[in-house]
Design a protein around this motif. Structure first.
Motif, PDB file in Angstrom:
ATOM      1  N   GLU A   1       0.829  -1.201   0.000  1.00  0.00           N
ATOM      2  CA  GLU A   1       0.000   0.000   0.000  1.00  0.00           C
ATOM      3  C   GLU A   1       0.870   1.260   0.000  1.00  0.00           C
ATOM      4  OE1 GLU A   1      -3.339   2.267   2.816  1.00  0.00           O
ATOM      5  OE2 GLU A   1      -2.546   0.302   3.396  1.00  0.00           O
ATOM      6  N   MET A   2       1.935   1.246   0.818  1.00  0.00           N
ATOM      7  CA  MET A   2       2.828   2.402   0.882  1.00  0.00           C
ATOM      8  C   MET A   2       3.567   2.612  -0.438  1.00  0.00           C
ATOM      9  SD  MET A   2       2.835   4.181   3.725  1.00  0.00           S
ATOM     10  CE  MET A   2       1.058   4.073   3.550  1.00  0.00           C
ATOM     11  N   LEU A   3       4.025   1.521  -1.047  1.00  0.00           N
ATOM     12  CA  LEU A   3       4.704   1.638  -2.344  1.00  0.00           C
ATOM     13  C   LEU A   3       3.782   2.279  -3.379  1.00  0.00           C
ATOM     14  CD1 LEU A   3       6.599  -1.769  -2.477  1.00  0.00           C
ATOM     15  CD2 LEU A   3       7.676   0.484  -2.652  1.00  0.00           C
ATOM     16  N   ALA A   4       2.527   1.878  -3.385  1.00  0.00           N
ATOM     17  CA  ALA A   4       1.569   2.463  -4.315  1.00  0.00           C
ATOM     18  C   ALA A   4       1.308   3.920  -3.976  1.00  0.00           C
ATOM     19  CB  ALA A   4       0.264   1.669  -4.284  1.00  0.00           C
ATOM     20  N   TRP A   5       1.215   4.238  -2.693  1.00  0.00           N
ATOM     21  CA  TRP A   5       0.907   5.597  -2.243  1.00  0.00           C
ATOM     22  C   TRP A   5       1.979   6.588  -2.679  1.00  0.00           C
ATOM     23  CZ3 TRP A   5       2.789   8.613   2.172  1.00  0.00           C
ATOM     24  CH2 TRP A   5       1.966   9.721   2.470  1.00  0.00           C
ATOM     25  N   VAL A   6       3.251   6.142  -2.663  1.00  0.00           N
ATOM     26  CA  VAL A   6       4.340   7.045  -3.068  1.00  0.00           C
ATOM     27  C   VAL A   6       4.732   6.849  -4.531  1.00  0.00           C
ATOM     28  CG1 VAL A   6       5.253   7.254  -0.735  1.00  0.00           C
ATOM     29  CG2 VAL A   6       6.150   5.453  -2.231  1.00  0.00           C
ATOM     30  N   GLY A   7       3.933   6.072  -5.275  1.00  0.00           N
ATOM     31  CA  GLY A   7       4.173   5.923  -6.708  1.00  0.00           C
ATOM     32  C   GLY A   7       5.367   5.070  -7.074  1.00  0.00           C
ATOM     33  N   LEU A   8       5.657   4.041  -6.266  1.00  0.00           N
ATOM     34  CA  LEU A   8       6.826   3.194  -6.517  1.00  0.00           C
ATOM     35  C   LEU A   8       6.455   1.710  -6.575  1.00  0.00           C
ATOM     36  CD1 LEU A   8       9.454   4.921  -4.183  1.00  0.00           C
ATOM     37  CD2 LEU A   8       9.359   5.027  -6.679  1.00  0.00           C
ATOM     38  N   THR A   9       5.263   1.416  -7.052  1.00  0.00           N
ATOM     39  CA  THR A   9       4.797   0.037  -7.099  1.00  0.00           C
ATOM     40  C   THR A   9       5.778  -0.870  -7.837  1.00  0.00           C
ATOM     41  OG1 THR A   9       2.485   0.736  -7.018  1.00  0.00           O
ATOM     42  CG2 THR A   9       2.928  -1.467  -7.861  1.00  0.00           C
ATOM     43  N   ASP A  10       6.366  -0.356  -8.909  1.00  0.00           N
ATOM     44  CA  ASP A  10       7.253  -1.184  -9.729  1.00  0.00           C
ATOM     45  C   ASP A  10       8.712  -1.111  -9.303  1.00  0.00           C
ATOM     46  OD1 ASP A  10       7.582   1.442 -10.452  1.00  0.00           O
ATOM     47  OD2 ASP A  10       7.777   1.048 -12.608  1.00  0.00           O
ATOM     48  N   ARG A  11       8.995  -0.466  -8.153  1.00  0.00           N
ATOM     49  CA  ARG A  11      10.392  -0.308  -7.715  1.00  0.00           C
ATOM     50  C   ARG A  11      10.648  -0.971  -6.365  1.00  0.00           C
ATOM     51  NH1 ARG A  11      14.172   0.582 -10.712  1.00  0.00           N
ATOM     52  NH2 ARG A  11      15.194   2.474  -9.912  1.00  0.00           N
ATOM     53  N   GLY A  12       9.734  -1.832  -5.949  1.00  0.00           N
ATOM     54  CA  GLY A  12       9.862  -2.445  -4.634  1.00  0.00           C
ATOM     55  C   GLY A  12      11.114  -3.274  -4.453  1.00  0.00           C
ATOM     56  N   ARG A  13      11.610  -3.898  -5.511  1.00  0.00           N
ATOM     57  CA  ARG A  13      12.786  -4.768  -5.395  1.00  0.00           C
ATOM     58  C   ARG A  13      14.093  -4.007  -5.584  1.00  0.00           C
ATOM     59  NH1 ARG A  13      11.769 -10.078  -8.962  1.00  0.00           N
ATOM     60  NH2 ARG A  13      13.670 -10.687  -7.836  1.00  0.00           N
ATOM     61  N   ALA A  14      14.003  -2.755  -5.980  1.00  0.00           N
ATOM     62  CA  ALA A  14      15.208  -1.954  -6.233  1.00  0.00           C
ATOM     63  C   ALA A  14      15.877  -1.549  -4.923  1.00  0.00           C
ATOM     64  CB  ALA A  14      14.850  -0.715  -7.039  1.00  0.00           C
ATOM     65  N   LYS A  15      17.198  -1.503  -4.915  1.00  0.00           N
ATOM     66  CA  LYS A  15      17.950  -1.079  -3.742  1.00  0.00           C
ATOM     67  C   LYS A  15      18.298   0.405  -3.866  1.00  0.00           C
ATOM     68  CE  LYS A  15      19.682  -5.681  -2.700  1.00  0.00           C
ATOM     69  NZ  LYS A  15      20.858  -6.559  -2.522  1.00  0.00           N
ATOM     70  N   PRO A  16      18.473   1.087  -2.741  1.00  0.00           N
ATOM     71  CA  PRO A  16      18.671   2.540  -2.761  1.00  0.00           C
ATOM     72  C   PRO A  16      19.717   3.053  -3.748  1.00  0.00           C
ATOM     73  CG  PRO A  16      18.291   1.826  -0.525  1.00  0.00           C
ATOM     74  CD  PRO A  16      18.363   0.574  -1.361  1.00  0.00           C
ATOM     75  N   PRO A  17      20.886   2.388  -3.903  1.00  0.00           N
ATOM     76  CA  PRO A  17      21.872   2.937  -4.852  1.00  0.00           C
ATOM     77  C   PRO A  17      21.378   3.016  -6.288  1.00  0.00           C
ATOM     78  CG  PRO A  17      22.937   1.400  -3.350  1.00  0.00           C
ATOM     79  CD  PRO A  17      21.445   1.255  -3.144  1.00  0.00           C
ATOM     80  N   THR A  18      20.339   2.242  -6.631  1.00  0.00           N
ATOM     81  CA  THR A  18      19.817   2.260  -8.004  1.00  0.00           C
ATOM     82  C   THR A  18      18.626   3.199  -8.155  1.00  0.00           C
ATOM     83  OG1 THR A  18      18.214   0.453  -7.727  1.00  0.00           O
ATOM     84  CG2 THR A  18      20.499  -0.165  -8.189  1.00  0.00           C
ATOM     85  N   LEU A  19      18.214   3.852  -7.067  1.00  0.00           N
ATOM     86  CA  LEU A  19      17.073   4.759  -7.105  1.00  0.00           C
ATOM     87  C   LEU A  19      17.540   6.198  -7.268  1.00  0.00           C
ATOM     88  CD1 LEU A  19      15.033   3.277  -4.100  1.00  0.00           C
ATOM     89  CD2 LEU A  19      14.555   2.935  -6.534  1.00  0.00           C
ATOM     90  N   SER A  20      16.722   7.025  -7.907  1.00  0.00           N
ATOM     91  CA  SER A  20      17.021   8.449  -8.004  1.00  0.00           C
ATOM     92  C   SER A  20      16.835   9.097  -6.638  1.00  0.00           C
ATOM     93  CB  SER A  20      16.097   9.115  -9.019  1.00  0.00           C
ATOM     94  OG  SER A  20      14.769   9.135  -8.521  1.00  0.00           O
ATOM     95  N   GLY A  21      17.290  10.340  -6.517  1.00  0.00           N
ATOM     96  CA  GLY A  21      17.130  11.054  -5.255  1.00  0.00           C
ATOM     97  C   GLY A  21      15.669  11.188  -4.854  1.00  0.00           C
ATOM     98  N   GLY A  22      14.807  11.492  -5.821  1.00  0.00           N
ATOM     99  CA  GLY A  22      13.385  11.617  -5.534  1.00  0.00           C
ATOM    100  C   GLY A  22      12.768  10.300  -5.117  1.00  0.00           C
ATOM    101  N   GLU A  23      13.197   9.209  -5.763  1.00  0.00           N
ATOM    102  CA  GLU A  23      12.679   7.890  -5.394  1.00  0.00           C
ATOM    103  C   GLU A  23      13.131   7.500  -3.993  1.00  0.00           C
ATOM    104  OE1 GLU A  23      12.301   5.712  -9.765  1.00  0.00           O
ATOM    105  OE2 GLU A  23      14.241   5.744  -8.728  1.00  0.00           O
ATOM    106  N   GLN A  24      14.389   7.772  -3.675  1.00  0.00           N
ATOM    107  CA  GLN A  24      14.878   7.483  -2.325  1.00  0.00           C
ATOM    108  C   GLN A  24      14.096   8.280  -1.282  1.00  0.00           C
ATOM    109  OE1 GLN A  24      19.210   7.351  -1.659  1.00  0.00           O
ATOM    110  NE2 GLN A  24      19.476   7.394  -3.875  1.00  0.00           N
ATOM    111  N   GLN A  25      13.802   9.534  -1.587  1.00  0.00           N
ATOM    112  CA  GLN A  25      13.053  10.348  -0.647  1.00  0.00           C
ATOM    113  C   GLN A  25      11.657   9.778  -0.433  1.00  0.00           C
ATOM    114  OE1 GLN A  25      13.287  12.042   1.916  1.00  0.00           O
ATOM    115  NE2 GLN A  25      13.852  14.095   1.211  1.00  0.00           N
ATOM    116  N   ARG A  26      11.039   9.281  -1.501  1.00  0.00           N
ATOM    117  CA  ARG A  26       9.697   8.714  -1.361  1.00  0.00           C
ATOM    118  C   ARG A  26       9.718   7.416  -0.555  1.00  0.00           C
ATOM    119  NH1 ARG A  26       7.428   8.468  -7.235  1.00  0.00           N
ATOM    120  NH2 ARG A  26       9.548   8.983  -7.882  1.00  0.00           N
TER     121      ARG A  26
END
Length: 233
Positions: free
Chosen positions: A123-148
């Motif tokens: 639910e939280m992943l969907a709420w912050v718009g990251l449903t498809d990034r759940g398996r990604a680790k922080p080093p592979t996320l953008s700054g905005g994605e990490q903040q979310r």
């Protein structure tokens, strides 16, 4: 609305240096939205540390949820901290854990059974718009994605208070607007939100927000400078 935070003549110093905060007094009401503003070095981060119990005041009284935080026994601190969500300026994500596992961390630490973890994390992943990034680790996320991810982790426990330290400082203006919308949505669900920022362009994005301004460790007036104070027309 009930008072959820009260500072009474609070002072804070680190070691033997000068006071970082001096004679700070204000009241925050349950369910309200606050901006904490001030130049770099004004003491915003130090004030937030007192709010989320990472620091105790050198003098004065900090009351949270009706209790004197300065006299709380250490055994009660974890329970109090679970009532407060924190979004750190530097994210503080665990780099070797996926976005999913970072968000799940507070639930697992609190002893929530694994069978009850998945649904709220999704639910939280969907709420912050990251449903498809759940398996990604922080080093592979953008700054905005990490903040979310950091925001989702901070609110998954449904805190009564959310504290965010310069949450838009590392993202572009469009992402800043999106993050602020997330905070506003959470506030509408009843959470008291305090956002520290030096970006004055954001202050009018939340029409009913109140403003407190720090200058060299002091508030603009004895109760803080509030825009649209509670009870005003």
């Amino acid at each position: 609305m009930a008072n959820i935070v009260q500072f009474e003549n609070v002072g804070l110093r680190y070691g033997t240096g000068p006071e970082t905060l001096s004679d700070v007094s204000f009241t925050l009401q349950s369910g309200a939205f606050y901006f904490l503003t001030g130049a770099s070095g004004a003491g915003k981060t130090s004030l937030l540390k007192l709010l989320y119990l990472a620091q105790r005041p050198s003098r004065g009284i900090v009351r949270l949820f009706g209790e004197d935080a300065g006299t709380l026994p250490r055994t009660r601190l974890p329970g109090f901290r679970r009532r407060i969500g924190v979004v750190f300026q530097d994210f503080r994500l665990v780099p070797h854990l996926s976005a999913y596992d970072n968000i799940a961390l507070p639930l697992r630490v609190a002893g929530v059974s694994e069978s009850d973890v998945e649904a709220p994390v999704r639910e939280m992943l969907a709420w912050v718009g990251l449903t498809d990034r759940g398996r990604a680790k922080p080093p592979t996320l953008s700054g905005g994605e990490q903040q979310r991810v950091a925001i989702a982790r901070a609110v998954i426990g449904r805190p009564e208070v959310l504290v965010a330290d310069e949450p838009t400082g590392n993202v572009d203006p469009d992402m800043a607007e999106r993050l602020l919308h997330l905070f506003d949505s959470l506030n509408r669900l009843g959470t008291t939100v305090i956002v520290a920022t030096h970006d004055f362009h954001l202050l009018n994005r939340i029409p009913n927000a109140h403003m407190m301004r720090l200058e060299k460790g002091r508030l603009g007036d004895p109760m803080g400078t509030l825009r649209n104070p509670p009870g005003a027309a």
